[in-house]
Motif scaffolding. Structure first.
Motif, PDB file in Angstrom:
ATOM      1  N   ALA A 153      52.411  53.188  37.922  1.00 17.51           N
ATOM      2  CA  ALA A 153      51.391  53.831  38.756  1.00 17.51           C
ATOM      3  C   ALA A 153      51.309  53.217  40.147  1.00 17.51           C
ATOM      4  O   ALA A 153      51.189  53.930  41.149  1.00 17.51           O
ATOM      5  CB  ALA A 153      50.035  53.764  38.063  1.00 17.51           C
ATOM      6  N   ILE A 154      51.399  51.892  40.241  1.00 20.24           N
ATOM      7  CA  ILE A 154      51.240  51.264  41.559  1.00 20.24           C
ATOM      8  C   ILE A 154      52.533  51.309  42.365  1.00 20.24           C
ATOM      9  O   ILE A 154      52.505  51.221  43.596  1.00 20.24           O
ATOM     10  CB  ILE A 154      50.732  49.819  41.445  1.00 20.24           C
ATOM     11  N   GLY A 155      53.679  51.471  41.691  1.00 16.70           N
ATOM     12  CA  GLY A 155      54.939  51.595  42.406  1.00 16.70           C
ATOM     13  C   GLY A 155      55.351  50.323  43.127  1.00 16.70           C
ATOM     14  O   GLY A 155      54.894  49.220  42.802  1.00 16.70           O
ATOM     15  N   ASP A 156      56.200  50.485  44.129  1.00 15.73           N
ATOM     16  CA  ASP A 156      56.759  49.345  44.855  1.00 15.73           C
ATOM     17  C   ASP A 156      56.068  49.077  46.187  1.00 15.73           C
ATOM     18  O   ASP A 156      56.501  48.210  46.947  1.00 15.73           O
ATOM     19  CB  ASP A 156      58.258  49.568  45.125  1.00 15.73           C
ATOM     20  N   ARG A 157      55.018  49.807  46.469  1.00 15.61           N
ATOM     21  CA  ARG A 157      54.308  49.621  47.730  1.00 15.61           C
ATOM     22  C   ARG A 157      53.719  48.210  47.804  1.00 15.61           C
ATOM     23  O   ARG A 157      52.983  47.795  46.906  1.00 15.61           O
ATOM     24  CB  ARG A 157      53.189  50.658  47.832  1.00 15.61           C
ATOM     25  N   PRO A 158      54.048  47.426  48.851  1.00 14.15           N
ATOM     26  CA  PRO A 158      53.542  46.054  48.943  1.00 14.15           C
ATOM     27  C   PRO A 158      52.029  46.024  49.158  1.00 14.15           C
ATOM     28  O   PRO A 158      51.457  46.886  49.830  1.00 14.15           O
ATOM     29  CB  PRO A 158      54.288  45.476  50.144  1.00 14.15           C
ATOM     30  N   LEU A 159      51.389  45.019  48.604  1.00 10.32           N
ATOM     31  CA  LEU A 159      49.943  44.875  48.690  1.00 10.32           C
ATOM     32  C   LEU A 159      49.600  43.560  49.383  1.00 10.32           C
ATOM     33  O   LEU A 159      50.072  42.503  48.975  1.00 10.32           O
ATOM     34  CB  LEU A 159      49.321  44.877  47.288  1.00 10.32           C
ATOM     35  N   GLN A 160      48.779  43.635  50.398  1.00  7.74           N
ATOM     36  CA  GLN A 160      48.296  42.412  51.027  1.00  7.74           C
ATOM     37  C   GLN A 160      47.265  41.741  50.128  1.00  7.74           C
ATOM     38  O   GLN A 160      47.305  40.530  49.896  1.00  7.74           O
ATOM     39  CB  GLN A 160      47.684  42.720  52.401  1.00  7.74           C
ATOM     40  N   SER A 161      46.337  42.547  49.588  1.00  6.36           N
ATOM     41  CA  SER A 161      45.242  41.974  48.811  1.00  6.36           C
ATOM     42  C   SER A 161      44.979  42.810  47.567  1.00  6.36           C
ATOM     43  O   SER A 161      45.051  44.038  47.600  1.00  6.36           O
ATOM     44  CB  SER A 161      43.974  41.907  49.668  1.00  6.36           C
ATOM     45  N   TYR A 162      44.651  42.128  46.475  1.00  6.69           N
ATOM     46  CA  TYR A 162      44.466  42.770  45.179  1.00  6.69           C
ATOM     47  C   TYR A 162      43.251  42.179  44.484  1.00  6.69           C
ATOM     48  O   TYR A 162      43.063  40.958  44.453  1.00  6.69           O
ATOM     49  CB  TYR A 162      45.728  42.563  44.330  1.00  6.69           C
ATOM     50  N   LEU A 163      42.416  43.042  43.922  1.00  6.70           N
ATOM     51  CA  LEU A 163      41.189  42.631  43.241  1.00  6.70           C
ATOM     52  C   LEU A 163      41.188  43.190  41.823  1.00  6.70           C
ATOM     53  O   LEU A 163      41.349  44.396  41.620  1.00  6.70           O
ATOM     54  CB  LEU A 163      39.972  43.158  44.004  1.00  6.70           C
ATOM     55  N   ASP A 164      41.003  42.310  40.835  1.00  9.83           N
ATOM     56  CA  ASP A 164      40.957  42.708  39.432  1.00  9.83           C
ATOM     57  C   ASP A 164      39.558  42.443  38.891  1.00  9.83           C
ATOM     58  O   ASP A 164      39.119  41.290  38.831  1.00  9.83           O
ATOM     59  CB  ASP A 164      42.002  41.917  38.629  1.00  9.83           C
ATOM     60  N   GLY A 183      45.540  37.502  45.571  1.00  8.84           N
ATOM     61  CA  GLY A 183      44.868  38.162  44.461  1.00  8.84           C
ATOM     62  C   GLY A 183      43.586  37.451  44.075  1.00  8.84           C
ATOM     63  O   GLY A 183      43.470  36.225  44.201  1.00  8.84           O
ATOM     64  N   LEU A 184      42.626  38.229  43.609  1.00  5.70           N
ATOM     65  CA  LEU A 184      41.342  37.680  43.169  1.00  5.70           C
ATOM     66  C   LEU A 184      40.902  38.392  41.905  1.00  5.70           C
ATOM     67  O   LEU A 184      40.916  39.625  41.831  1.00  5.70           O
ATOM     68  CB  LEU A 184      40.272  37.865  44.258  1.00  5.70           C
ATOM     69  N   PRO A 221      33.803  41.073  50.645  1.00  8.82           N
ATOM     70  CA  PRO A 221      33.578  41.919  51.806  1.00  8.82           C
ATOM     71  C   PRO A 221      33.997  43.364  51.525  1.00  8.82           C
ATOM     72  O   PRO A 221      34.956  43.596  50.770  1.00  8.82           O
ATOM     73  CB  PRO A 221      34.479  41.315  52.887  1.00  8.82           C
ATOM     74  N   PRO A 222      33.309  44.344  52.087  1.00  8.81           N
ATOM     75  CA  PRO A 222      33.732  45.735  51.905  1.00  8.81           C
ATOM     76  C   PRO A 222      35.040  46.019  52.633  1.00  8.81           C
ATOM     77  O   PRO A 222      35.442  45.278  53.532  1.00  8.81           O
ATOM     78  CB  PRO A 222      32.574  46.527  52.531  1.00  8.81           C
ATOM     79  N   ARG A 223      35.727  47.066  52.179  1.00 10.25           N
ATOM     80  CA  ARG A 223      36.957  47.536  52.831  1.00 10.25           C
ATOM     81  C   ARG A 223      38.001  46.434  52.950  1.00 10.25           C
ATOM     82  O   ARG A 223      38.637  46.264  53.984  1.00 10.25           O
ATOM     83  CB  ARG A 223      36.630  48.088  54.225  1.00 10.25           C
ATOM     84  N   SER A 224      38.223  45.684  51.877  1.00 10.76           N
ATOM     85  CA  SER A 224      39.068  44.495  51.971  1.00 10.76           C
ATOM     86  C   SER A 224      40.323  44.518  51.105  1.00 10.76           C
ATOM     87  O   SER A 224      41.212  43.698  51.310  1.00 10.76           O
ATOM     88  CB  SER A 224      38.255  43.252  51.576  1.00 10.76           C
ATOM     89  N   TYR A 225      40.419  45.431  50.126  1.00  9.93           N
ATOM     90  CA  TYR A 225      41.499  45.343  49.146  1.00  9.93           C
ATOM     91  C   TYR A 225      42.366  46.598  49.124  1.00  9.93           C
ATOM     92  O   TYR A 225      41.872  47.717  49.119  1.00  9.93           O
ATOM     93  CB  TYR A 225      40.926  45.074  47.757  1.00  9.93           C
ATOM     94  N   ASP A 226      43.680  46.371  49.070  1.00  9.88           N
ATOM     95  CA  ASP A 226      44.637  47.472  48.968  1.00  9.88           C
ATOM     96  C   ASP A 226      44.640  48.078  47.573  1.00  9.88           C
ATOM     97  O   ASP A 226      44.914  49.264  47.409  1.00  9.88           O
ATOM     98  CB  ASP A 226      46.059  46.974  49.287  1.00  9.88           C
ATOM     99  N   LEU A 227      44.357  47.252  46.577  1.00 12.03           N
ATOM    100  CA  LEU A 227      44.355  47.716  45.191  1.00 12.03           C
ATOM    101  C   LEU A 227      43.231  47.040  44.434  1.00 12.03           C
ATOM    102  O   LEU A 227      43.020  45.829  44.559  1.00 12.03           O
ATOM    103  CB  LEU A 227      45.691  47.377  44.507  1.00 12.03           C
ATOM    104  N   VAL A 228      42.493  47.840  43.652  1.00 13.50           N
ATOM    105  CA  VAL A 228      41.472  47.329  42.743  1.00 13.50           C
ATOM    106  C   VAL A 228      41.781  47.873  41.355  1.00 13.50           C
ATOM    107  O   VAL A 228      42.085  49.058  41.205  1.00 13.50           O
ATOM    108  CB  VAL A 228      40.052  47.753  43.170  1.00 13.50           C
ATOM    109  N   THR A 229      41.734  47.005  40.346  1.00  7.94           N
ATOM    110  CA  THR A 229      41.957  47.452  38.972  1.00  7.94           C
ATOM    111  C   THR A 229      40.738  47.135  38.115  1.00  7.94           C
ATOM    112  O   THR A 229      40.057  46.120  38.323  1.00  7.94           O
ATOM    113  CB  THR A 229      43.197  46.786  38.342  1.00  7.94           C
TER     114      THR A 229
END
Length: 339
Positions: A153-164, A183-184, A221-229
């Motif tokens: 689902a997330i593919g190969d697109r690079p992520l600067q920031s990730y929140l789980d 990652g956080l 902070p709001p508007r901070s993550y490229d991906l949230v799971t």
């Protein structure tokens, strides 16, 4: 996002402040340790063999200089190097220090021993919970199939920031370690955070941290993550929509939200024996929640168990995207503290 040079550099006075802060043997040893992993005062006291008041004073000076950040968690406080220019300057200094230095080598040996002890404690806790988790795992698709679906689902697109959110043992932080820069993981259980820290350290994942937090009131902070799971969390909540709203708030424009949870089912014993509050979520229900948050549902994947009897559960993966237009305006630094 391209960060301007002015955000990477320090003025003369700030540079001198950092150099003064780290220009002492104990504090230099501390940043060498913190460049590898976060620490508590108790950890640092055990490794450096100094008193708690003295270690606390050194950490306070480093914090005031912006070199490190502090994260309270219950009665404990975790420290780690900042991602600010001050923290980066400290990392540059550590990178130029010889790992063969006898003092640093001894610190590293004690640190490794401390990690092994924590890993043992985590394994013992995990073993106590394993029976309950194993019983639930037998009801749905194999974890390997679910994880493969997440990666697809997330593919190969690079992520600067990730929140789980509801990170549990930190498994997704480990699974996606090659996809993100920072990652956080957030969880409400101190015990689970101890397990996650031990497992991430064992897996050599140093670019992810875990924090105690409330999924209904995220301290990011709001508007901070490229991906949230949100993996197998919503069915434990009284108000899943509120948690989704917090997740959406954390997304950068164009960011993506991945939700993994159960499809609707009628296994009432999961309420009584496993503390489930919701017996799954329908496609329509999830789509309504996401639409209300201005998130576009891009993908829905149902993962049925091999045994499709009435006593088995289907796992559903929803992939949604923030429909706001991506701009060149820098987003907030997701690693800084929010009051």
């Amino acid at each position: 996002m391209v960060v301007g040079e002015q955000e990477k550099t320090l003025p003369v006075e700030a540079t001198l402040s950092v150099l003064r802060a780290v220009g002492e043997s104990t504090r230099l040893r501390l940043i060498a340790l913190l460049a590898e992993s976060e620490l508590t005062v108790k950890d640092a006291t055990a490794i450096l063999g100094q008193s708690q008041p003295r270690i606390s004073r050194h950490l306070k000076l480093l914090t005031e200089a912006g070199v490190i950040l502090r994260f309270p968690e219950g009665s404990w406080v975790y420290y780690r190097l900042s991602d600010s220019p001050s923290g980066e300057l400290a990392r540059d200094l550590v990178a130029r220090m010889s790992l063969e230095d006898p003092v640093l080598a001894s610190d590293k040996a004690r640190f490794d021993g401390l990690r092994r002890a924590k890993a043992k404690e985590a394994a013992e806790y995990f073993a106590k919970k394993a029976k309950t988790w194993d019983q639930e795992r037998t009801l749905h698709a194999a974890d390997t199939d679910v994880e493969a679906a997440v990666l697809s689902a997330i593919g190969d697109r690079p992520l600067q920031s990730y929140l789980d959110l509801g990170t549990g043992t930190g498994r997704l932080l480990e699974l996606l370690k090659d996809h993100y820069v920072s990652g956080l993981g957030i969880d409400a259980s101190h015990d689970m955070l101890s397990v996650a820290r031990a497992k991430l350290a064992e897996a050599g994942v140093s670019k992810a941290q875990v924090r105690h937090g409330d999924i209904y009131a995220l301290n990011v902070p709001p508007r901070s993550y490229d991906l949230v799971t949100i993996h197998q969390v919503l069915h434990f909540l009284d108000d899943p929509a509120r948690a989704l709203a917090e997740a959406a708030r954390a997304l950068r424009p164009g960011g993506r939200l991945v939700i993994i949870d159960f499809a609707p089912h009628s296994l009432e014993f999961l309420r009584e024996e496993h503390a489930h509050r919701r017996l799954g979520f329908s496609h329509d229900q999830m789509e309504r929640w996401l639409e209300a948050l201005e998130l576009d549902l891009e993908q829905v994947t149902d993962l049925a168990p091999q045994d499709s009897s009435d006593t088995k559960l289907t796992v559903t993966l929803w992939l949604a995207k923030d429909r706001r237009i991506v701009t060149d305006v820098p987003a907030a630094n997701p690693t800084r503290e929010v009051a």
